[in-house]
Design a protein around this motif. Sequence first.
Motif, PDB file in Angstrom:
ATOM      1  N   GLN A 479       0.833  -1.202   0.000  1.00 58.50           N
ATOM      2  CA  GLN A 479       0.000   0.000   0.000  1.00 58.50           C
ATOM      3  C   GLN A 479       0.866   1.250   0.000  1.00 58.50           C
ATOM      4  O   GLN A 479       2.030   1.225   0.406  1.00 58.50           O
ATOM      5  N   PRO A 480       0.292   2.379  -0.455  1.00 52.18           N
ATOM      6  CA  PRO A 480       1.068   3.624  -0.496  1.00 52.18           C
ATOM      7  C   PRO A 480       1.137   4.322   0.858  1.00 52.18           C
ATOM      8  O   PRO A 480       0.171   4.324   1.624  1.00 52.18           O
ATOM      9  N   LYS A 481       2.286   4.895   1.120  1.00 48.79           N
ATOM     10  CA  LYS A 481       2.459   5.762   2.288  1.00 48.79           C
ATOM     11  C   LYS A 481       2.061   7.170   1.877  1.00 48.79           C
ATOM     12  O   LYS A 481       2.342   7.603   0.753  1.00 48.79           O
ATOM     13  N   PHE A 482       1.398   7.892   2.770  1.00 49.52           N
ATOM     14  CA  PHE A 482       0.934   9.243   2.454  1.00 49.52           C
ATOM     15  C   PHE A 482       1.885  10.282   3.049  1.00 49.52           C
ATOM     16  O   PHE A 482       2.138  10.283   4.256  1.00 49.52           O
ATOM     17  N   HIS A 483       2.386  11.167   2.187  1.00 47.81           N
ATOM     18  CA  HIS A 483       3.222  12.297   2.616  1.00 47.81           C
ATOM     19  C   HIS A 483       2.583  13.583   2.109  1.00 47.81           C
ATOM     20  O   HIS A 483       2.582  13.818   0.905  1.00 47.81           O
ATOM     21  N   PRO A 484       2.039  14.458   2.943  1.00 43.69           N
ATOM     22  CA  PRO A 484       1.819  14.270   4.379  1.00 43.69           C
ATOM     23  C   PRO A 484       0.625  13.351   4.618  1.00 43.69           C
ATOM     24  O   PRO A 484      -0.117  13.034   3.678  1.00 43.69           O
ATOM     25  N   PRO A 485       0.406  12.936   5.858  1.00 49.02           N
ATOM     26  CA  PRO A 485      -0.761  12.094   6.148  1.00 49.02           C
ATOM     27  C   PRO A 485      -2.062  12.786   5.743  1.00 49.02           C
ATOM     28  O   PRO A 485      -2.172  14.011   5.815  1.00 49.02           O
ATOM     29  N   THR A 499     -13.389  14.001  13.051  1.00 47.08           N
ATOM     30  CA  THR A 499     -12.124  13.483  13.559  1.00 47.08           C
ATOM     31  C   THR A 499     -10.968  14.296  12.994  1.00 47.08           C
ATOM     32  O   THR A 499     -11.038  14.771  11.858  1.00 47.08           O
ATOM     33  N   SER A 500      -9.936  14.455  13.792  1.00 46.18           N
ATOM     34  CA  SER A 500      -8.720  15.126  13.320  1.00 46.18           C
ATOM     35  C   SER A 500      -7.619  14.101  13.045  1.00 46.18           C
ATOM     36  O   SER A 500      -6.460  14.461  12.850  1.00 46.18           O
ATOM     37  N   ARG A 501      -7.988  12.839  13.030  1.00 43.46           N
ATOM     38  CA  ARG A 501      -7.021  11.756  12.849  1.00 43.46           C
ATOM     39  C   ARG A 501      -6.245  11.922  11.549  1.00 43.46           C
ATOM     40  O   ARG A 501      -6.813  12.262  10.516  1.00 43.46           O
ATOM     41  N   GLU A 502      -4.949  11.659  11.619  1.00 38.24           N
ATOM     42  CA  GLU A 502      -4.095  11.713  10.441  1.00 38.24           C
ATOM     43  C   GLU A 502      -3.839  10.287   9.952  1.00 38.24           C
ATOM     44  O   GLU A 502      -3.366   9.438  10.710  1.00 38.24           O
ATOM     45  N   VAL A 503      -4.167  10.042   8.696  1.00 39.90           N
ATOM     46  CA  VAL A 503      -4.073   8.704   8.120  1.00 39.90           C
ATOM     47  C   VAL A 503      -2.771   8.612   7.330  1.00 39.90           C
ATOM     48  O   VAL A 503      -2.597   9.280   6.313  1.00 39.90           O
ATOM     49  N   SER A 504      -1.866   7.780   7.806  1.00 47.35           N
ATOM     50  CA  SER A 504      -0.516   7.724   7.234  1.00 47.35           C
ATOM     51  C   SER A 504      -0.413   6.821   6.013  1.00 47.35           C
ATOM     52  O   SER A 504       0.582   6.860   5.287  1.00 47.35           O
ATOM     53  N   SER A 505      -1.427   5.992   5.790  1.00 48.00           N
ATOM     54  CA  SER A 505      -1.417   5.077   4.647  1.00 48.00           C
ATOM     55  C   SER A 505      -2.857   4.700   4.326  1.00 48.00           C
ATOM     56  O   SER A 505      -3.785   5.089   5.047  1.00 48.00           O
ATOM     57  N   GLN A 506      -3.026   3.928   3.264  1.00 53.39           N
ATOM     58  CA  GLN A 506      -4.379   3.528   2.886  1.00 53.39           C
ATOM     59  C   GLN A 506      -5.049   2.726   3.992  1.00 53.39           C
ATOM     60  O   GLN A 506      -6.251   2.850   4.214  1.00 53.39           O
ATOM     61  N   HIS A 507      -4.273   1.926   4.693  1.00 54.96           N
ATOM     62  CA  HIS A 507      -4.836   1.057   5.731  1.00 54.96           C
ATOM     63  C   HIS A 507      -3.936   1.091   6.966  1.00 54.96           C
ATOM     64  O   HIS A 507      -3.100   0.204   7.172  1.00 54.96           O
ATOM     65  N   PRO A 517       6.025  -9.201   7.724  1.00 53.85           N
ATOM     66  CA  PRO A 517       6.168  -9.301   6.268  1.00 53.85           C
ATOM     67  C   PRO A 517       4.832  -9.291   5.522  1.00 53.85           C
ATOM     68  O   PRO A 517       4.807  -9.281   4.300  1.00 53.85           O
ATOM     69  N   HIS A 518       3.711  -9.272   6.271  1.00 57.79           N
ATOM     70  CA  HIS A 518       2.400  -9.371   5.618  1.00 57.79           C
ATOM     71  C   HIS A 518       1.978  -8.065   4.950  1.00 57.79           C
ATOM     72  O   HIS A 518       1.178  -8.086   4.009  1.00 57.79           O
ATOM     73  N   VAL A 519       2.493  -6.952   5.454  1.00 58.69           N
ATOM     74  CA  VAL A 519       2.090  -5.638   4.937  1.00 58.69           C
ATOM     75  C   VAL A 519       3.339  -4.807   4.673  1.00 58.69           C
ATOM     76  O   VAL A 519       4.219  -4.706   5.535  1.00 58.69           O
ATOM     77  N   MET A 520       3.401  -4.215   3.492  1.00 54.24           N
ATOM     78  CA  MET A 520       4.496  -3.311   3.160  1.00 54.24           C
ATOM     79  C   MET A 520       3.909  -1.972   2.745  1.00 54.24           C
ATOM     80  O   MET A 520       2.995  -1.915   1.914  1.00 54.24           O
ATOM     81  N   THR A 521       4.430  -0.906   3.334  1.00 60.40           N
ATOM     82  CA  THR A 521       3.926   0.445   3.080  1.00 60.40           C
ATOM     83  C   THR A 521       5.071   1.272   2.515  1.00 60.40           C
ATOM     84  O   THR A 521       6.075   1.492   3.202  1.00 60.40           O
ATOM     85  N   VAL A 522       4.942   1.696   1.266  1.00 61.22           N
ATOM     86  CA  VAL A 522       6.052   2.385   0.598  1.00 61.22           C
ATOM     87  C   VAL A 522       5.550   3.629  -0.128  1.00 61.22           C
ATOM     88  O   VAL A 522       4.347   3.817  -0.328  1.00 61.22           O
ATOM     89  N   ASP A 523       6.511   4.440  -0.548  1.00 57.49           N
ATOM     90  CA  ASP A 523       6.211   5.656  -1.303  1.00 57.49           C
ATOM     91  C   ASP A 523       6.084   5.295  -2.779  1.00 57.49           C
ATOM     92  O   ASP A 523       7.076   5.001  -3.445  1.00 57.49           O
ATOM     93  N   TYR A 524       4.862   5.325  -3.292  1.00 53.83           N
ATOM     94  CA  TYR A 524       4.637   4.957  -4.693  1.00 53.83           C
ATOM     95  C   TYR A 524       5.243   5.980  -5.657  1.00 53.83           C
ATOM     96  O   TYR A 524       5.447   5.679  -6.840  1.00 53.83           O
TER      97      TYR A 524
END
Length: 726
Positions: A479-485, A499-507, A517-524
């Motif tokens: 999944q993609p990492k979000f910059h900024p969240p 909510t003021s929650r900041e979402v750092s990735s899709q999930h 190793p089940h989930v990898m979060t990277v900058d697409y």
Amino acid sequence: MLEVILKRMDSLSKLDNTSTTDARRLDELSSAINRFQPAGLVERIQAIAQNVSNMAIRVEQILQNSMVQGRAVRDGTSSQCEVPRDPRFPECPGKVDWMRARWTSDPCYAFYGVDGSDCSFLIYLSEVEWFCPPLAWRNHSSPPIQHAQQAKAPKRQAAFRTDLSVLLDQVGTGKESLSFMKRRIRRLAQQWATAANRLDAKLEQRWRDQKKILVHVGFLTEESGDVFSPKVLKGGPLGEMVQWADILTALHVLGHNLKISMSVKELQGFLGVPPGRGSCPLTGPLPFDLIYTDYHGLQQMKQHMGLSLKKHKCHIRVIDTFGTEPAYNHEEYATLHGYRTNWGYWNLNARQYMTMFPHTPDNSFMGFVSEELNETEKRSIQQNKVNSMAVVYGKEASMWKGKEGFLQILHRYMEVHGTVYYETQRPPEVPAFVKNHGLLPQNELQQLLRKAKLFIGFGFPYEGPAPLEAIANGCIFLQPKFHPPHSSLNHEFFRGKPTSREVSSQHPYAEQYIGRPHVMTVDYNNSLEFDSAIREIMRTKVEPYLPYEYTCEGMLERVHSYIQHQDFCAPESPFIPANLSRQGSSSGSRITGPLFVPLPNSTALGWASNVTAPPAWPPLSSLRLLVSQEGQSCVEACHSASFICEPAHFRFINNKDALHGLEVQCEVVDSEINHILPAFSVVRRECGLQREPLLFSCAGHSPKYRRLCPCRDFRHGQVALCRDCL
């Protein structure tokens, strides 16, 4: 001519009674209307008709009032119906004035016996509502409606159920959304039965109260627009229906007395709503212990329950996918401080909101379930995995726009599969090298995931159930990492959500609670990083994995605990440390030592073992008291120490004893209304305690303050429950 007609109608509407003269005037009015030619002014004619109707209603009121007044004189009650000036009921005169002017605005008033007389107003306002004092001359052998209590029925024990046929009948038919939910309930029936037997054994025949529960699925009602049902077979979102199907099943399997409402009409019938437009309270006591609904349903209940909603809102549980933080929930505070949105402001206890993932500790985590594999299925999956096969997470063609760049990189290593909905022609947004299967039934999608090595997200939809299902079937989720969240401050999807929650990735749940190793979060956007991630995935072997809290047993365990232990209707007495006593003290001697003591091998403080802990759930044995850094929320502070923030414990640390135990230096200790309190400023040596319990917030943070954080431990695989919570 119109003006003449309207003037004559107005004079008629002011008549106190009818007469021969009145009849003649009505004839004149009729003649004038007959002579009048519309000439395209249909709207004005309709307005005239409405005025005539209103006039008839007014004449009827006058006649009724005249009859009532005559009866009052004959009965000698007219003097008994003077509007009281009682300081205990300051709103009474104003409410009577309102009733005089508006009692015909809703038929429910007539249903309760209001007839236009002051006597009927006072009876209604004292016996149905509660704004006026009881009338001395009335028979008070039975309590007023608003104070009526159901006869204390003997408690019944809930027994686990494994037969789901009754539930399937209750869900109903007629919508594709309901068909989807029923298919899901049937498919998981055996897993629910197995989970029920396991939990039954774990609880060791412990008594469980059977609750009367109403489930009102507001977003699927026609009155809310129901945009979901038509899209079930066209790639629309299914997450909410997945969760509601699982909630219904969990409540049924746990053995509770369940009623299901999928329309406003059903809601009115179940609640006992009087006929009318929703201005009046219910006709009797609330017939349910708990009501599960969503924001749409909550709004519908407000429209139809009148004042009863405020009285009974402690029984409500709101299924809320993305969460509602306390600052948005408190209506006055939200309005004054810029947190007002279209969704929050209900003044509930924040734990009455129940989320899909455990991202907002201020709320309760409801969740859903994913299909659990047995050992044979797991071995089969590992043997049949295709190392170079990827499935894309995106059923709608619009999600594929602008994604061809990194899909080209993926295509260099893997065969790419899609499940994009289409009717006749292949969607142009889907690249030609993608093998698109179209929208698949759940069992076929399951088979596809069991073969694939990779399940790849595009960044949307956020926090859905599909990634957990893929991981449970042995896929690695990329999944993609979000910059900024992403948040309500910078992203349209979250704008307006409470909510003021900041979402750092899709999930974020997959990223934080499952991880490699089940989930990898990277900058697409970084093609080298993306390329490297694909190659790493192809080298990595994983087994199917499902967090316990998303199994049927995990959900049953959690929902059981909430139902048996959460009570937002019982008044919460103020916590006064000075009233506590030492444990084992026969004389009840007051404590002299600290309430909070250092825990071994930890920077946190715990509840002193020699002090009798007041009743609480979660129990105070789970409390871990920490201090956040400046600008850090209690969610983050607790998480960094491998704990969970527990809002129920705020009331026990909102005192000087907690500040003293943490060795906080305070020159001033104030009590204020602010969602970051209790907290303190190191620079100014100012400490603040919370004055409004509804604003106790795990999520609040400020760059100028360090917060007192009530963290707790949690059960392995079940973050919603502390170790001693079951």
